[in-house]
Design an enzyme around this catalytic site. Sequence first.
Site, PDB file in Angstrom:
ATOM      1  N   GLU A  22      28.564  44.325  10.518  1.00 24.10           N
ATOM      2  CA  GLU A  22      27.712  45.519  10.442  1.00 24.10           C
ATOM      3  C   GLU A  22      27.718  46.017   8.997  1.00 24.10           C
ATOM      4  OE1 GLU A  22      28.735  46.522  15.088  1.00 24.10           O
ATOM      5  OE2 GLU A  22      29.237  48.008  13.574  1.00 24.10           O
ATOM      6  N   GLU A  68      25.671  54.993  14.641  1.00 25.63           N
ATOM      7  CA  GLU A  68      25.033  53.687  14.807  1.00 25.63           C
ATOM      8  C   GLU A  68      23.724  53.724  14.015  1.00 25.63           C
ATOM      9  OE1 GLU A  68      26.345  51.135  16.373  1.00 25.63           O
ATOM     10  OE2 GLU A  68      27.939  52.054  17.566  1.00 25.63           O
ATOM     11  N   HIS A 115      33.512  46.710  12.471  1.00 24.13           N
ATOM     12  CA  HIS A 115      32.920  45.434  12.893  1.00 24.13           C
ATOM     13  C   HIS A 115      32.378  44.737  11.640  1.00 24.13           C
ATOM     14  CE1 HIS A 115      32.362  47.490  17.000  1.00 24.13           C
ATOM     15  NE2 HIS A 115      33.380  46.645  17.087  1.00 24.13           N
ATOM     16  N   HIS A 153      28.540  52.398  11.878  1.00 26.98           N
ATOM     17  CA  HIS A 153      28.304  51.075  12.483  1.00 26.98           C
ATOM     18  C   HIS A 153      26.805  50.776  12.467  1.00 26.98           C
ATOM     19  CE1 HIS A 153      32.218  50.416  14.728  1.00 26.98           C
ATOM     20  NE2 HIS A 153      32.380  51.615  14.230  1.00 26.98           N
TER      21      HIS A 153
HETATM   22 ZN   LIG Z   1      30.132  48.405  15.486  1.00 28.53          ZN
END
Ligand SMILES: [Zn+2]
Length: 321
Positions: free
Chosen positions: A56, A210, A53, A147
């Site tokens: 990020e 994350e 992404h 991420h």
């Molecule tokens: Zn992500």
Amino acid sequence: MLDFLAQTLAGKVPTQTAGKNSHLRWQWWDEGILALTPHQSVEKTLVLSAGVHGNETAPVEILAQVVDSLLAGELELQWRLLVILGNPAALRSNQRFQHSDMNRMFGGRWQQFPESIETQRACRLEHAVDLFLAESEETICWHLDMHTAIRSSYHPRFGVLPARTTPYDEAFLSWLGCAGLQALVFHQSPGGTFTHFSSEHFNALSCTLELGKAQPFGENDLSQFDVTKQALQALLSGETSPCAESAPLRYKVAQQITRHSDAFVLHMSAQTQNFTAFPKGTLLAEDGDTRYVVKEDIEFVLFPNPNVATGLRAGLMLREI
Ligand SMILES: [Zn+2]
């Protein structure tokens, strides 16, 4: 010396595409794809990715720092390592994606999406991982895909692990705790994520990390990611990382909330944090005649996002293991 991140953001082929230092040799495979191989034979393979992404950026900066240390010969390498910056076009524009979410497309699912930068890139990344892991005779294969979350979270750093038929290696799960993850979420069904792909096709031990909340380049407080960066450096150089933090809490997915139509309504505010608890019977979302209600005594929400394309996940509900 190759500046991997700057080169990737510039979108140019580097003048030098291969090199070596006292620890390793490296080869630039393609935009945002770099293979590093130690001179000695090793038993472990690692795919380390970030920027699937494009907004990020904190993990991208961490990854770039680790790659710089490796290329400068400051860090020993005990793994065959494939480094991937997932979506360079989206990184350049600081957007989650240009056309559609690439982390729903892996495992060949890109063929079912309208052709875009992301479908082409997902295909390219699958080939790169395939090629790198096909050469692998190593017994241990890990994939860490880094991420940051869209929302704030009661656990600022957590991991999401793909569904798997064989149990997870406890050494892998324990390393994730040492890398600062406060919670681990276990998927119960297949998905189109990069980590599900590597897990399903190559039996890799894979985790989507994350790490905090998405911020633009230069606005990240990287100190909150120090624990993860240090654990990565220790991992790569074959040292054991110190584990000050307590073992991560474990959750499994209880149900998925899917947006099936334009009538979809999510009954959560835009401020609802990841891992917010909801008691049994709470109406979570409605989509025409479909009602999503908490079934367990308590369920915790993860990744609530009503603004996804129809057919895609608008949230996960978890229960603690
Ligand atoms: Zn992500």
